[in-house]
Design a protein around this motif. Sequence first.
Motif, PDB file in Angstrom:
ATOM      1  N   ALA A 152       0.826  -1.204   0.000  1.00  0.00           N
ATOM      2  CA  ALA A 152       0.000   0.000   0.000  1.00  0.00           C
ATOM      3  C   ALA A 152       0.860   1.253   0.000  1.00  0.00           C
ATOM      4  O   ALA A 152       2.010   1.243   0.448  1.00  0.00           O
ATOM      5  CB  ALA A 152      -0.924   0.004   1.219  1.00  0.00           C
ATOM      6  N   ARG A 153       0.267   2.329  -0.506  1.00  0.00           N
ATOM      7  CA  ARG A 153       0.923   3.631  -0.559  1.00  0.00           C
ATOM      8  C   ARG A 153       0.063   4.647   0.192  1.00  0.00           C
ATOM      9  O   ARG A 153      -1.126   4.403   0.440  1.00  0.00           O
ATOM     10  CB  ARG A 153       1.107   4.053  -2.023  1.00  0.00           C
ATOM     11  CG  ARG A 153       1.947   3.094  -2.844  1.00  0.00           C
ATOM     12  CD  ARG A 153       2.144   3.620  -4.262  1.00  0.00           C
ATOM     13  NE  ARG A 153       0.949   3.500  -5.074  1.00  0.00           N
ATOM     14  CZ  ARG A 153       0.724   2.521  -5.948  1.00  0.00           C
ATOM     15  NH1 ARG A 153       1.618   1.551  -6.093  1.00  0.00           N
ATOM     16  NH2 ARG A 153      -0.382   2.501  -6.674  1.00  0.00           N
ATOM     17  N   PRO A 154       0.623   5.791   0.569  1.00  0.00           N
ATOM     18  CA  PRO A 154      -0.169   6.795   1.295  1.00  0.00           C
ATOM     19  C   PRO A 154      -1.463   7.174   0.591  1.00  0.00           C
ATOM     20  O   PRO A 154      -2.494   7.399   1.241  1.00  0.00           O
ATOM     21  CB  PRO A 154       0.792   7.992   1.390  1.00  0.00           C
ATOM     22  CG  PRO A 154       2.154   7.371   1.398  1.00  0.00           C
ATOM     23  CD  PRO A 154       2.054   6.193   0.469  1.00  0.00           C
ATOM     24  N   ASN A 213      -7.016  13.937   8.757  1.00  0.00           N
ATOM     25  CA  ASN A 213      -5.634  14.221   9.131  1.00  0.00           C
ATOM     26  C   ASN A 213      -5.088  13.162  10.085  1.00  0.00           C
ATOM     27  O   ASN A 213      -3.970  12.685   9.930  1.00  0.00           O
ATOM     28  CB  ASN A 213      -5.527  15.607   9.757  1.00  0.00           C
ATOM     29  CG  ASN A 213      -5.756  16.718   8.752  1.00  0.00           C
ATOM     30  OD1 ASN A 213      -5.620  16.512   7.553  1.00  0.00           O
ATOM     31  ND2 ASN A 213      -6.115  17.901   9.244  1.00  0.00           N
ATOM     32  N   ALA A 214      -5.911  12.801  11.088  1.00  0.00           N
ATOM     33  CA  ALA A 214      -5.470  11.799  12.063  1.00  0.00           C
ATOM     34  C   ALA A 214      -5.297  10.438  11.384  1.00  0.00           C
ATOM     35  O   ALA A 214      -4.323   9.724  11.641  1.00  0.00           O
ATOM     36  CB  ALA A 214      -6.482  11.704  13.205  1.00  0.00           C
ATOM     37  N   GLY A 216      -1.753   8.371  11.030  1.00  0.00           N
ATOM     38  CA  GLY A 216      -1.599   7.005  11.531  1.00  0.00           C
ATOM     39  C   GLY A 216      -1.250   6.024  10.428  1.00  0.00           C
ATOM     40  O   GLY A 216      -0.444   5.109  10.619  1.00  0.00           O
ATOM     41  N   PHE A 217      -1.856   6.220   9.255  1.00  0.00           N
ATOM     42  CA  PHE A 217      -1.587   5.340   8.128  1.00  0.00           C
ATOM     43  C   PHE A 217      -0.141   5.475   7.673  1.00  0.00           C
ATOM     44  O   PHE A 217       0.528   4.480   7.383  1.00  0.00           O
ATOM     45  CB  PHE A 217      -2.551   5.667   6.989  1.00  0.00           C
ATOM     46  CG  PHE A 217      -2.488   4.707   5.832  1.00  0.00           C
ATOM     47  CD1 PHE A 217      -2.528   3.334   6.040  1.00  0.00           C
ATOM     48  CD2 PHE A 217      -2.399   5.166   4.531  1.00  0.00           C
ATOM     49  CE1 PHE A 217      -2.478   2.442   4.979  1.00  0.00           C
ATOM     50  CE2 PHE A 217      -2.354   4.292   3.464  1.00  0.00           C
ATOM     51  CZ  PHE A 217      -2.397   2.928   3.684  1.00  0.00           C
ATOM     52  N   ARG A 218       0.369   6.706   7.633  1.00  0.00           N
ATOM     53  CA  ARG A 218       1.760   6.909   7.250  1.00  0.00           C
ATOM     54  C   ARG A 218       2.707   6.237   8.238  1.00  0.00           C
ATOM     55  O   ARG A 218       3.706   5.633   7.839  1.00  0.00           O
ATOM     56  CB  ARG A 218       2.080   8.406   7.157  1.00  0.00           C
ATOM     57  CG  ARG A 218       1.594   9.068   5.870  1.00  0.00           C
ATOM     58  CD  ARG A 218       2.269  10.420   5.676  1.00  0.00           C
ATOM     59  NE  ARG A 218       1.985  11.330   6.790  1.00  0.00           N
ATOM     60  CZ  ARG A 218       0.955  12.155   6.825  1.00  0.00           C
ATOM     61  NH1 ARG A 218       0.099  12.187   5.813  1.00  0.00           N
ATOM     62  NH2 ARG A 218       0.765  12.952   7.866  1.00  0.00           N
ATOM     63  N   ARG A 274       3.870  -4.674   7.141  1.00  0.00           N
ATOM     64  CA  ARG A 274       3.656  -4.344   5.733  1.00  0.00           C
ATOM     65  C   ARG A 274       2.160  -4.350   5.474  1.00  0.00           C
ATOM     66  O   ARG A 274       1.459  -5.301   5.845  1.00  0.00           O
ATOM     67  CB  ARG A 274       4.355  -5.345   4.818  1.00  0.00           C
ATOM     68  CG  ARG A 274       4.101  -5.088   3.321  1.00  0.00           C
ATOM     69  CD  ARG A 274       4.843  -6.085   2.449  1.00  0.00           C
ATOM     70  NE  ARG A 274       6.286  -5.923   2.573  1.00  0.00           N
ATOM     71  CZ  ARG A 274       7.170  -6.817   2.145  1.00  0.00           C
ATOM     72  NH1 ARG A 274       6.757  -7.931   1.565  1.00  0.00           N
ATOM     73  NH2 ARG A 274       8.475  -6.600   2.295  1.00  0.00           N
ATOM     74  N   VAL A 275       1.679  -3.289   4.868  1.00  0.00           N
ATOM     75  CA  VAL A 275       0.266  -3.199   4.496  1.00  0.00           C
ATOM     76  C   VAL A 275       0.153  -3.636   3.041  1.00  0.00           C
ATOM     77  O   VAL A 275       0.766  -3.040   2.150  1.00  0.00           O
ATOM     78  CB  VAL A 275      -0.277  -1.768   4.666  1.00  0.00           C
ATOM     79  CG1 VAL A 275      -1.762  -1.715   4.315  1.00  0.00           C
ATOM     80  CG2 VAL A 275      -0.050  -1.285   6.103  1.00  0.00           C
ATOM     81  N   VAL A 276      -0.616  -4.687   2.813  1.00  0.00           N
ATOM     82  CA  VAL A 276      -0.750  -5.258   1.481  1.00  0.00           C
ATOM     83  C   VAL A 276      -2.166  -5.028   0.972  1.00  0.00           C
ATOM     84  O   VAL A 276      -3.145  -5.301   1.678  1.00  0.00           O
ATOM     85  CB  VAL A 276      -0.454  -6.769   1.488  1.00  0.00           C
ATOM     86  CG1 VAL A 276      -0.613  -7.357   0.083  1.00  0.00           C
ATOM     87  CG2 VAL A 276       0.948  -7.034   2.020  1.00  0.00           C
ATOM     88  N   LEU A 277      -2.282  -4.514  -0.243  1.00  0.00           N
ATOM     89  CA  LEU A 277      -3.579  -4.344  -0.893  1.00  0.00           C
ATOM     90  C   LEU A 277      -3.704  -5.348  -2.029  1.00  0.00           C
ATOM     91  O   LEU A 277      -2.748  -5.584  -2.776  1.00  0.00           O
ATOM     92  CB  LEU A 277      -3.708  -2.931  -1.472  1.00  0.00           C
ATOM     93  CG  LEU A 277      -4.301  -1.825  -0.596  1.00  0.00           C
ATOM     94  CD1 LEU A 277      -4.459  -0.556  -1.423  1.00  0.00           C
ATOM     95  CD2 LEU A 277      -5.629  -2.229   0.015  1.00  0.00           C
ATOM     96  N   ALA A 278      -4.887  -5.941  -2.155  1.00  0.00           N
ATOM     97  CA  ALA A 278      -5.212  -6.755  -3.325  1.00  0.00           C
ATOM     98  C   ALA A 278      -6.025  -5.865  -4.253  1.00  0.00           C
ATOM     99  O   ALA A 278      -7.055  -5.323  -3.847  1.00  0.00           O
ATOM    100  CB  ALA A 278      -6.021  -7.979  -2.916  1.00  0.00           C
TER     101      ALA A 278
END
Length: 209
Positions: free
Chosen positions: A15-17, A47-48, A52-54, A63-67
Amino acid sequence: MARTGSRSRVVARTARPADLPAVLALVRQHRADAHAEDVLTGHTLVNAAASGFRRLLEDPGHRVVLAVLPGPYAADGAATGEVAAVGLAVVGVDPLSLVLGSPQVTVDTFVVHRDHRRRGTGAVLLAAATAYAQENGAAHVVAAAGGHEAERQRFLARMGFAPLTTRRIVTVESLTRSLTSWQRGGYPVPGPRRTSAARRRPVTRSLSA
């Protein structure tokens, strides 16, 4: 990172920002399916959430993985465009397993969009978790599933996952009340449980002459 399944056109990537809206949508669905009382609303503080995601994306232990479903003109899984994000997994190395010298990879979040189940998305996400485990020298992958998630339980069982433990959850507020009551003597500390064999064992009495 890109992985494709032989039975699915879905691609797994890191995943990306800019993926935050898609991630929140999948998490929102996951919590709704789990009947969580505090389901994320559409009024999440952007914003929050972005901050947090960043932090999560920058965390070397996860690692955050997206399908994602590639666009109609993508060839061989090399997406020139993406139709939608259809699955999410957050994988990481369990810290205690590192201390014990036997690394285990945990799948902390595992979501497949309800409209894309039974199409190989879950297998693609698990393939990404397997690749992450191999990168980190881990011999096991641990995935969580709630007791009410029968479909997920069946899927993990088909993939070879065995039962490991039961996880319980409590709000901080509720736990604080319980601890306060315990400190006041409201909850006695449970003593060690005797085994059933010990309970059935007859008492031997010595007879004096």
